[in-house]
Every structure is written in structure tokens, then in C-alpha cells.
Design a protein around this motif. Structure first.
Motif, PDB file in Angstrom:
ATOM      1  N   TYR A   1      -7.511   9.131  11.139  1.00 20.28           N
ATOM      2  CA  TYR A   1      -7.732   7.847  10.486  1.00 20.28           C
ATOM      3  C   TYR A   1      -9.168   7.312  10.670  1.00 20.28           C
ATOM      4  CZ  TYR A   1      -5.825   2.935  10.351  1.00 20.28           C
ATOM      5  OH  TYR A   1      -5.525   1.628  10.133  1.00 20.28           O
ATOM      6  N   TRP A   2      -9.954   7.354   9.636  1.00 16.22           N
ATOM      7  CA  TRP A   2     -11.329   6.832   9.553  1.00 16.22           C
ATOM      8  C   TRP A   2     -12.342   7.531  10.459  1.00 16.22           C
ATOM      9  CZ3 TRP A   2     -12.506   4.547   5.315  1.00 16.22           C
ATOM     10  CH2 TRP A   2     -11.576   3.720   4.676  1.00 16.22           C
TER      11      TRP A   2
ATOM     12  N   TRP B   1      -3.570   2.737  -3.501  1.00 15.72           N
ATOM     13  CA  TRP B   1      -4.935   2.758  -4.058  1.00 15.72           C
ATOM     14  C   TRP B   1      -5.382   4.164  -4.434  1.00 15.72           C
ATOM     15  CZ3 TRP B   1      -7.315   0.238   0.892  1.00 15.72           C
ATOM     16  CH2 TRP B   1      -7.827   1.192   1.773  1.00 15.72           C
TER      17      TRP B   1
ATOM     18  N   GLY C   1     -11.904  -2.793   7.180  1.00 18.65           N
ATOM     19  CA  GLY C   1     -11.221  -1.855   6.281  1.00 18.65           C
ATOM     20  C   GLY C   1     -11.293  -0.429   6.813  1.00 18.65           C
TER      21      GLY C   1
ATOM     22  N   PHE D   1       0.602   6.616  -1.847  1.00 18.36           N
ATOM     23  CA  PHE D   1      -0.260   5.518  -1.415  1.00 18.36           C
ATOM     24  C   PHE D   1      -0.911   4.865  -2.637  1.00 18.36           C
ATOM     25  CE2 PHE D   1      -4.023   3.700   0.624  1.00 18.36           C
ATOM     26  CZ  PHE D   1      -3.428   3.090   1.709  1.00 18.36           C
TER      27      PHE D   1
ATOM     28  N   ASP E   1     -10.744   0.866   9.780  1.00 25.99           N
ATOM     29  CA  ASP E   1     -10.182   0.345  11.031  1.00 25.99           C
ATOM     30  C   ASP E   1     -10.481   1.142  12.293  1.00 25.99           C
ATOM     31  OD1 ASP E   1      -9.060  -1.033   8.916  1.00 25.99           O
ATOM     32  OD2 ASP E   1      -7.073  -1.127   9.796  1.00 25.99           O
TER      33      ASP E   1
ATOM     34  N   PRO F   1       0.820  -1.217   0.000  1.00 26.16           N
ATOM     35  CA  PRO F   1       0.000   0.000   0.000  1.00 26.16           C
ATOM     36  C   PRO F   1       0.849   1.260   0.000  1.00 26.16           C
ATOM     37  CG  PRO F   1      -0.889  -1.583   1.561  1.00 26.16           C
ATOM     38  CD  PRO F   1       0.443  -2.136   1.116  1.00 26.16           C
TER      39      PRO F   1
ATOM     40  N   TRP G   1      -7.701  -5.959   0.393  1.00 23.39           N
ATOM     41  CA  TRP G   1      -8.534  -5.103  -0.473  1.00 23.39           C
ATOM     42  C   TRP G   1      -7.703  -4.060  -1.191  1.00 23.39           C
ATOM     43  CZ3 TRP G   1     -12.777  -1.162   1.398  1.00 23.39           C
ATOM     44  CH2 TRP G   1     -12.318  -0.357   2.434  1.00 23.39           C
ATOM     45  N   ASP G   2      -6.572  -3.671  -0.608  1.00 27.09           N
ATOM     46  CA  ASP G   2      -5.661  -2.777  -1.340  1.00 27.09           C
ATOM     47  C   ASP G   2      -5.252  -3.430  -2.654  1.00 27.09           C
ATOM     48  OD1 ASP G   2      -5.276  -2.341   1.643  1.00 27.09           O
ATOM     49  OD2 ASP G   2      -4.213  -0.601   0.860  1.00 27.09           O
TER      50      ASP G   2
ATOM     51  N   TRP H   1     -11.469   9.321   2.048  1.00 28.61           N
ATOM     52  CA  TRP H   1     -10.659   8.210   1.520  1.00 28.61           C
ATOM     53  C   TRP H   1     -11.020   7.998   0.053  1.00 28.61           C
ATOM     54  CZ3 TRP H   1      -7.348   4.894   4.523  1.00 28.61           C
ATOM     55  CH2 TRP H   1      -7.259   5.266   5.865  1.00 28.61           C
TER      56      TRP H   1
ATOM     57  N   TRP I   1      -1.835  -6.215   1.310  1.00 28.89           N
ATOM     58  CA  TRP I   1      -3.143  -6.162   1.981  1.00 28.89           C
ATOM     59  C   TRP I   1      -4.235  -6.580   0.995  1.00 28.89           C
ATOM     60  CZ3 TRP I   1       0.556  -3.895   4.834  1.00 28.89           C
ATOM     61  CH2 TRP I   1       0.326  -3.661   6.178  1.00 28.89           C
TER      62      TRP I   1
ATOM     63  N   TYR J   1       3.035   0.518   5.629  1.00 26.73           N
ATOM     64  CA  TYR J   1       2.365  -0.747   5.257  1.00 26.73           C
ATOM     65  C   TYR J   1       3.246  -1.562   4.287  1.00 26.73           C
ATOM     66  CZ  TYR J   1      -1.704   1.974   6.889  1.00 26.73           C
ATOM     67  OH  TYR J   1      -2.576   2.744   7.614  1.00 26.73           O
TER      68      TYR J   1
ATOM     69  N   GLN K   1     -10.553  -9.140   4.964  1.00 27.47           N
ATOM     70  CA  GLN K   1     -10.913  -7.748   4.626  1.00 27.47           C
ATOM     71  C   GLN K   1     -12.031  -7.762   3.585  1.00 27.47           C
ATOM     72  OE1 GLN K   1      -7.390  -5.506   3.432  1.00 27.47           O
ATOM     73  NE2 GLN K   1      -7.700  -4.103   5.145  1.00 27.47           N
TER      74      GLN K   1
ATOM     75  N   GLU L   1      -2.781   8.838   1.830  1.00 26.44           N
ATOM     76  CA  GLU L   1      -3.681   7.757   2.271  1.00 26.44           C
ATOM     77  C   GLU L   1      -5.086   8.309   2.529  1.00 26.44           C
ATOM     78  OE1 GLU L   1      -2.258   5.912   5.845  1.00 26.44           O
ATOM     79  OE2 GLU L   1      -3.834   4.394   5.872  1.00 26.44           O
TER      80      GLU L   1
HETATM   81  C1  GLC Z   1      -5.242   0.851   6.959  1.00 21.89           C
HETATM   82  C2  GLC Z   1      -6.678   0.878   6.465  1.00 21.89           C
HETATM   83  C3  GLC Z   1      -7.009  -0.414   5.751  1.00 21.89           C
HETATM   84  C4  GLC Z   1      -5.964  -0.675   4.663  1.00 21.89           C
HETATM   85  C5  GLC Z   1      -4.566  -0.666   5.247  1.00 21.89           C
HETATM   86  C6  GLC Z   1      -3.474  -0.766   4.206  1.00 21.89           C
HETATM   87  O1  GLC Z   1      -5.085  -0.100   7.951  1.00 21.89           O
HETATM   88  O2  GLC Z   1      -7.565   1.117   7.499  1.00 21.89           O
HETATM   89  O3  GLC Z   1      -8.281  -0.332   5.182  1.00 21.89           O
HETATM   90  O4  GLC Z   1      -6.216  -1.858   4.023  1.00 21.89           O
HETATM   91  O5  GLC Z   1      -4.361   0.541   5.924  1.00 21.89           O
HETATM   92  O6  GLC Z   1      -3.602   0.271   3.293  1.00 21.89           O
END
Ligand code: GLC
Length: 438
Positions: free
Chosen positions: A360-361, A427, A168, A425, A170, A25, A36-37, A366, A34, A30, A108, A404
Motif C-alpha cells: 500500500y503506497w 476509482w 491520500g 474498486f 496513506d 470505494p 477524493w474517491d 495506483w 471518501w 472501505y 483529503q 485498488e
Molecule cells: C486508502 C487510500 C486513500 C483512499 C481510501 C479509500 O485509504 O490510501 O487514498 O481514499 O483508501 O479508497
């Protein structure tokens, strides 16, 4: 900067984060693959380097467990710059875990199904891409089978997540409601995330105690799904997660039809059954009349978690709400999140006292959620709002770079430092490329 240069920068970000057979990511924060990334990154690659897009997915599926489960992090390398790493997660405790890769024992949002369809949409050589899809699609089917067989204890067509890291999203304020029901021990550990980014943008030590405690319980039970369903203090039916699963179901149905092999008819039939049941339960159980949007259901404590987040609108992406509900949802989105001084779409209700546009979230924008909402809005014919969703997404990247996440308040963007968390980042770069070229 002109769009062409910005697109070249996005391509550079993706190529730099590519590690021979998968993508990270971003550097430092990271450093592994990952789930879903990986899927979303493949969509970006598909626009300029299909072999990498395919390899990304192949590597992800190579780490699948023999029960169909796909882990949230695949630890391809040894590094001590990440906590909690493979020695904490101990995926080997599960009898069916991969012998080849160390991973976490959680998953995820299952994006892989719809990602395959996106590769097909984007491809300039559809026959070749369909061949690739044919070679991997049964693994994705098996992943869905895992979800419906192991994560749906009441046979509702809705699956649970047992950890906030599975969502996802988090660090969403929604999880505060769950933390209130728990009292984990004080663990001693050394975090690594706060050496890479400002601690003010990350969760607290006490929040981490909760995260680790849930994993300890799962590990004590060797990641056995039935035991987790029985014992985990965190057990939630998440509207984003379930919308992604249903969206992916539909994509698998469509792709199996395009492949057109009679041997797949049973799978199409089964997918359709999951789809019908899931859609019905989703609309009955996760919609809150009072709020006019979809919310999370706390399966452990048997109640709705009545908060509006960007996940509340994700059902648009999976074509789940009726037209009437969709209209109501979009009104609420615009009323609460769509103020002209805000970028679409904050990750949490800007009118709530839990909103924090830097953390963060807990409020920032995002790119991955915006991307899903963009396609969802378009699908329902909300073209003007879809256009704004896309323009806002492009603008926050233009202003700050491929971060991110981003501050939702426009005034914070004046000096080009409203991008937070990891930089370069993947994605954000990948979906930017898709938005420019769709
Ligand atoms: C953070 C995000 C998660 C994502 C990860 C890697 O933990 O919350 O959704 O997959 O980063 O980018």
C-alpha cells in the motif's frame, strides 16, 4: 477480453458500489464515502449516468461543515467492520461540524473543483451540466477559502496536511521520516483492514499507533485548526495535495468565467490571487534542485523530505512547472520509474531501499495517480510517455481486474494476480472508463 466487455465490467463495478446517493470505494474494506474517491468516481459516472455523477457530488457537499471543511470519510451507515469508525473520530467535537453526518475530522486532496470541470468536459448536455455546476460551485469555493484561511499559517499560498490520511497516499515511505520524530503510546485496538486483505499489504501495528496518536491530539483540541497547526507532530506541505488544490482553483476560475455572472467577479479575483501566490511558493519551496523533482516539506521540523514518489510528478497535472523543469522531471521519471520491466508509474522510487511493490503506497501502481500523470504529460506535450502511461494503466487492469493497486513489476503480472488491496474498486473502474473515452 475486448475493451467493450471490460468497459461494461467497469460500469457494473460502479453500479454495484453505488448506494442510492453516494459510492463506496469498494465493499468490505472501505464501506463509506471518501472525499477524493467520490470526486474521481463522479468522472466515471459522467460518461454513462450524469444524474449519478451529480448526486455523488451533491451528497459529498451536503456533508460539508459550516466553516467550509469537507471531511475525508463520511460515515453514512453504522458498521463495525471498519476501524477507526465514527466513535473514534468524533467529528461532533468541532463546533462547526455537520449535524447531519458523522465524519472524520480530517480532509483529503480537494479534487472537487477540477472534477466539476471534468463533468462539463464530458457532458453531452453542457447547458444542463452548467446549471448543476452553478448550483454547487460556491460550496467548492468555500472549501478553498477554508484551506487558505485555516491551513496556511505563514500565508504562503501553500496549505498543510496534519495527518498521513489527509494526503491520500496513506502509507507512503515519506511518512517514515515523520514517524522517526515521534514516539506515540502503544494503543490497544482492533484493526479491521487486515481481516479483509493480506496484512503484508497493509501498515504495521506500530504505524497505526502513530496514526491514532495524531488524531488523539487533534481531538483533545476539538479539531481546532490553529491548535493543530501549533501542536500536531505531523504538519506537511504535500506536493500532490497542493497541486490538486491549485488545479481545482484554476478550474473554479474557468467555470466561473463560463457561467459569466458579474456577481462572481470577486471570487474570480480572489481565486486568481491564491493561484498566483500558491504557484510561486510551490515552485520556490517544494522543488528540489538536487533531485530535479518536487518533494514534500515538513513544516513541523522545517525541512524538505527528499524522496521521489508519484506525488513528485503531480505538479504536471496542475501545469505548475516551467517547460525546462517539466523536461527534467520527466527524464527522472523515465530513468527511475520507466524501466521496460516496470509498469508506469510506481508510487514510490523503485531505486530506493524503501520501495516495496506489494505494499500500500510504498511502491505499487495506483490508477488515480496514473490518470493525473497521463493528463499532465499530455498537457506538456510528452505524447509518447503519456501514451505509455495510458496503455500501462489499461494493461494492468486487463491483466488483473479492477483492483485498488497493482504490482509495478511486469513479471508479476503473468498469472493475473498482481492486483492487490480491495477488489472491484470504484476509482480504478471510473478512471478506466474516462481513459477509454477521452
Ligand atoms: C486508502 C487510500 C486513500 C483512499 C481510501 C479509500 O485509504 O490510501 O487514498 O481514499 O483508501 O479508497
Amino acid at each position: 477480453m475486448c475493451m467493450k466487455n471490460l468497459q461494461n465490467n467497469a460500469i457494473t463495478v460502479l453500479n454495484n458500489n453505488w448506494k442510492d446517493k453516494f459510492s463506496i470505494p469498494c465493499a468490505k474494506l472501505y464501506p463509506f464515502q471518501w472525499f477524493w474517491d467520490s470526486g474521481l468516481i463522479a468522472i466515471g459516472f459522467a460518461h454513462f449516468d450524469m444524474p449519478k455523477a451529480e448526486k455523488e457530488i451533491e451528497t459529498l457537499l451536503d456533508a460539508q461543515w459550516s466553516n467550509g471543511f469537507i471531511p475525508h470519510i463520511i460515515f453514512h451507515t453504522e458498521t463495525d467492520t471498519y476501524f477507526p469508525g465514527p466513535d473514534f473520530h468524533r467529528s461532533d467535537l468541532h463546533p462547526e461540524s455537520s449535524k447531519k453526518y458523522k465524519s472524520t475530522g480530517m480532509t483529503q486532496p480537494p479534487v472537487t473543483g477540477f472534477v466539476l470541470e471534468d463533468l462539463y468536459r464530458i457532458s453531452k448536455d453542457r447547458d444542463a451540466t452548467l446549471k448543476f455546476i452553478e448550483s454547487v460551485i460556491d460550496k467548492v469555493y468555500k472549501n478553498h477559502e477554508y484551506f487558505y484561511n485555516q491551513r496556511d499559517p505563514q500565508d504562503e499560498g501553500l496549505v498543510y496536511i496534519y495527518h498521513n490520511w489527509e494526503s491520500g497516499t496513506d502509507n507512503s515511505p515519506i511518512w517514515d521520516d515523520i514517524w522517526d520524530t515521534m514516539n506515540p503510546p502503544e494503543y490497544t485496538f482492533e484493526r479491521r483492514d487486515t481481516t479483509h486483505v493480506d496484512a503484508a499489504q497493509r501498515p504495521s501495528k506500530r504505524e497505526y499507533d502513530h496514526y491514532l496518536h495524531i488524531i488523539e491530539i487533534a481531538k483533545q483540541n476539538n479539531y481546532n485548526d490553529q491548535k493543530i497547526a501549533e501542536l500536531s507532530p505531523f504538519l506537511v506541505q504535500d506536493p500532490l495535495f497542493n497541486a490538486v488544490l491549485l488545479k481545482s482553483n484554476q478550474s473554479l476560475i474557468d467555470l466561473y468565467r463560463i457561467i459569466g455572472n458579474k456577481n462572481n467577479n470577486d471570487k474570480i479575483h480572489q481565486l486568481q490571487k491564491w493561484q498566483d501566490k500558491g504557484t510561486k511558493s510551490f515552485n520556490n519551496k517544494l522543488y528540489d534542485e538536487e533531485l530535479g523533482v518536487y518533494v514534500h516539506y515538513d513544516l513541523r521540523n522545517e525541512k524538505l523530505l527528499k524522496h521521489i514518489s508519484s506525488s513528485s510528478f503531480a505538479p504536471l497535472f496542475a501545469n505548475l512547472p516551467s517547460e525546462t523543469r517539466a523536461e527534467k522531471m520527466v527524464d527522472i521519471m523515465m530513468e527511475k520509474f520507466g524501466n521496460p520491466d516496470q509498469y508506469l508509474c510506481a508510487s514510490f522510487d523503485p531505486t530506493s531501499d524503501r520501495f516495496n511493490p506489494k505494499k500500500y503506497w510504498r511502491g505499487p501502481v495506483w490508477v488515480n495517480l496514473n490518470w493525473m500523470l497521463y493528463y499532465g504529460l499530455k498537457q506538456y506535450g510528452f505524447y509518447d510517455i503519456a501514451k505509455r502511461m495510458k496503455q500501462d494503466t489499461i494493461e494492468i487492469i486487463e491483466n488483473n481486474g479492477f483492483y485498488e493497486y497493482f504490482d509495478s513489476r511486469k513479471e508479476e503480472h503473468k498469472n493475473g494476480n498482481a492486483g492487490y488491496g480491495g477488489h472491484n474498486f470504484s476509482w480504478s473502474a471510473a478512471l478506466f472508463i474516462d481513459l477509454l473515452n477521452e
